[in-house]
Design an enzyme around this catalytic site. Structure first.
Site, PDB file in Angstrom:
ATOM      1  N   LYS A   1     -23.455 -54.953 -58.978  1.00  0.00           N
ATOM      2  CA  LYS A   1     -22.324 -54.288 -58.334  1.00  0.00           C
ATOM      3  C   LYS A   1     -21.003 -54.742 -58.973  1.00  0.00           C
ATOM      4  CE  LYS A   1     -25.601 -52.485 -56.218  1.00  0.00           C
ATOM      5  NZ  LYS A   1     -26.540 -53.320 -55.563  1.00  0.00           N
TER       6      LYS A   1
ATOM      7  N   TYR B   1     -28.613 -55.009 -46.371  1.00  0.00           N
ATOM      8  CA  TYR B   1     -29.003 -54.029 -47.377  1.00  0.00           C
ATOM      9  C   TYR B   1     -30.458 -53.603 -47.127  1.00  0.00           C
ATOM     10  CZ  TYR B   1     -30.658 -52.305 -51.845  1.00  0.00           C
ATOM     11  OH  TYR B   1     -31.256 -51.559 -52.813  1.00  0.00           O
TER      12      TYR B   1
ATOM     13  N   ARG C   1     -37.743 -68.432 -70.288  1.00  0.00           N
ATOM     14  CA  ARG C   1     -37.844 -68.269 -68.829  1.00  0.00           C
ATOM     15  C   ARG C   1     -37.214 -69.474 -68.141  1.00  0.00           C
ATOM     16  NH1 ARG C   1     -42.177 -70.032 -66.617  1.00  0.00           N
ATOM     17  NH2 ARG C   1     -43.633 -69.063 -68.055  1.00  0.00           N
TER      18      ARG C   1
ATOM     19  N   ASP D   1     -25.097 -63.403 -48.545  1.00  0.00           N
ATOM     20  CA  ASP D   1     -25.055 -62.352 -49.564  1.00  0.00           C
ATOM     21  C   ASP D   1     -23.589 -61.929 -49.676  1.00  0.00           C
ATOM     22  OD1 ASP D   1     -25.018 -59.937 -50.955  1.00  0.00           O
ATOM     23  OD2 ASP D   1     -26.971 -59.310 -50.228  1.00  0.00           O
TER      24      ASP D   1
HETATM   25  C1  LIG Z   1     -25.490 -56.203 -50.380  1.00  0.00           C
HETATM   26  C2  LIG Z   1     -26.627 -56.049 -51.349  1.00  0.00           C
HETATM   27  N1  LIG Z   1     -27.455 -57.075 -51.555  1.00  0.00           N
HETATM   28  C3  LIG Z   1     -28.496 -56.983 -52.418  1.00  0.00           C
HETATM   29  C4  LIG Z   1     -28.756 -55.818 -53.113  1.00  0.00           C
HETATM   30  C5  LIG Z   1     -29.924 -55.742 -54.055  1.00  0.00           C
HETATM   31  O1  LIG Z   1     -29.490 -55.864 -55.380  1.00  0.00           O
HETATM   32  P1  LIG Z   1     -30.193 -55.166 -56.650  1.00  0.00           P
HETATM   33  O2  LIG Z   1     -30.120 -53.689 -56.456  1.00  0.00           O
HETATM   34  O3  LIG Z   1     -29.369 -55.674 -57.802  1.00  0.00           O
HETATM   35  O4  LIG Z   1     -31.606 -55.653 -56.703  1.00  0.00           O
HETATM   36  C6  LIG Z   1     -27.901 -54.728 -52.937  1.00  0.00           C
HETATM   37  C7  LIG Z   1     -28.152 -53.465 -53.670  1.00  0.00           C
HETATM   38  O5  LIG Z   1     -27.547 -52.444 -53.406  1.00  0.00           O
HETATM   39  C8  LIG Z   1     -26.810 -54.843 -52.033  1.00  0.00           C
HETATM   40  O6  LIG Z   1     -25.977 -53.816 -51.803  1.00  0.00           O
END
Ligand SMILES: Cc1ncc(COP(=O)(O)O)c(C=O)c1O
Length: 377
Positions: free
Chosen positions: A195, A98, A46, A170
């Site tokens: 992604k 998101y 961890r 992000d």
């Molecule tokens: C722009 C963005 N940030 C964060 C996330 C969250 O990521 P995760 O699905 O890997 O937890 C997503 C998921 O679609 C996303 O599109």
């Protein structure tokens, strides 16, 4: 090292002991210690694992940072970053973040009295107006999901400096191949590596990178305390994905440009959202702060029924949540990724029932256009 070379030779490559050209998967939880209280750099997985460490090292390099961190999902990365704050603090966030980030902020972090204000961060005056005496973080998504709104990172840095805020970006949609927010003064950059970075729809993961050493120590402390770390197999898969990130992004963007132009002239499409179109509100800013416009496109066909028609006729676009993979995906944000956002708020933002989101893959672009034409014509 140039960008594309960094994807292949950055971080820790191979295994010194055997000469294996790929980093081994250290499928292990604990490590033998030479004596009590002394360890070889690893004591418990961890806290640190060699495969994850290799991924974290290349993550830092890709984002021009000094430290990287890998998590079990993008949301785990975002939650860990939010845990840098304390009860009573306040965060200003991009309004069409998101859906999961919206849910985390409004339904989970509110339980520990972390305040929030959502604001259109492409509107600088609105951002400044949203700042309160207890605001500690400015959380940006650019381009956004699903409307591809672009926020000016330089301007956000000016505001963050003025009010002494942590600037978090992000960078999932842009990828580290096309945009490096730390270069613009962001304190923390994060990704849903599920992604583009993974790129093959086979791993759920999150990444964080920072420049500042003290911040790196704090994030490692929270990462180890909260424990939402990425396992060694998935860390290895991400490193494999990273090796072709540059190639994939170039192919994806080439396809995306052609598809956006096709949709833009189609009489049955009411509006197209793609930062690569000169008509897109964020086109100029995107051009200045990124090396490309990415592979996400949203377009409005006017109603949920018409959107269903496009979905049902497509063969190569897979109807699925997620994005950023080699295969093209299609979705309806209002009923899928953004369903957790209340309808009136969705409409306010422009996430209408007729909005379709495309994640462009690496297939032949002619096949993709033909596929969309079946439902649109
Ligand atoms: C722009 C963005 N940030 C964060 C996330 C969250 O990521 P995760 O699905 O890997 O937890 C997503 C998921 O679609 C996303 O599109």
């Amino acid at each position: 090292m140039k960008r594309k070379t960094k994807m292949v030779h950055g971080g820790i490559t191979g295994d010194e002991r055997t000469g294996a050209v790929s980093v081994p998967i250290y499928q292990v939880s604990t490590y033998r210690q030479p004596e009590a209280g002394k360890h070889t750099g690893y004591e418990y997985s961890r806290t640190g694992n060699p495969t994850r460490h290799a991924l974290e090292t290349v993550t830092a390099e890709l984002e021009n940072g000094n430290a990287g961190f890998a998590f079990a999902s993008g949301m785990a990365a975002i939650t860990t970053v939010m845990m840098l704050l304390k009860a009573g603090d306040h965060v200003v966030l991009t309004d069409d973040v998101y859906g999961g980030t919206y849910r985390l902020t409004t339904k989970v972090l509110n339980r520990i009295e972390l305040g929030h204000t959502f604001v259109d961060t492409s509107d600088i005056a609105a951002v400044e107006a949203a700042i309160q005496p207890n605001t500690k973080m400015l959380y940006i998504e650019t381009p956004t999901n699903p409307l591809l709104k672009v926020t000016d990172l330089k301007k956000m840095k000016e505001i963050a400096d003025k009010y002494n805020l942590l600037l978090v970006v992000d960078n999932t949609f842009a990828t580290p191949y096309l945009q490096n927010p730390l270069d613009f003064g962001a304190d923390i950059v994060l990704h849903s590596a599920t992604k583009y970075i993974g790129g093959h729809s086979d791993v759920v993961s999150g990444l964080v990178a920072v420049k500042d050493e003290q911040l790196a120590e704090e994030i490692h402390f929270v990462q180890n305390s909260v424990g939402a770390v990425l396992g060694p197999q998935d860390s290895w898969l991400l490193m494999r994905g990273i090796k072709t990130l540059g190639l994939r992004m170039e192919a994806i963007e080439k396809n995306a440009n052609k598809i956006a132009a096709y949709l833009d002239q189609h009489p049955n499409v009411e509006k197209v959202y793609y930062p690569g179109l000169a008509s897109h509100a964020g086109h100029d800013v995107a051009k200045q702060q990124a090396e490309g416009f990415g592979g996400m496109i949203a377009f409005d066909v006017g109603s949920g029924e018409k959107a269903d028609q496009v979905l049902s006729r497509a063969d190569y676009f897979t109807l699925a949540e997620s994005l950023g993979a080699v295969e093209s995906l299609i979705s309806i944000p209002a009923r899928m990724t953004h369903a957790s956002i209340p309808k009136d708020r969705r409409e306010q933002l422009g996430i209408t029932d007729g909005l379709i989101r495309l994640s462009i893959g690496i297939e032949d672009v002619d096949d993709l256009i033909e596929d969309l034409a079946k439902g649109l014509d």
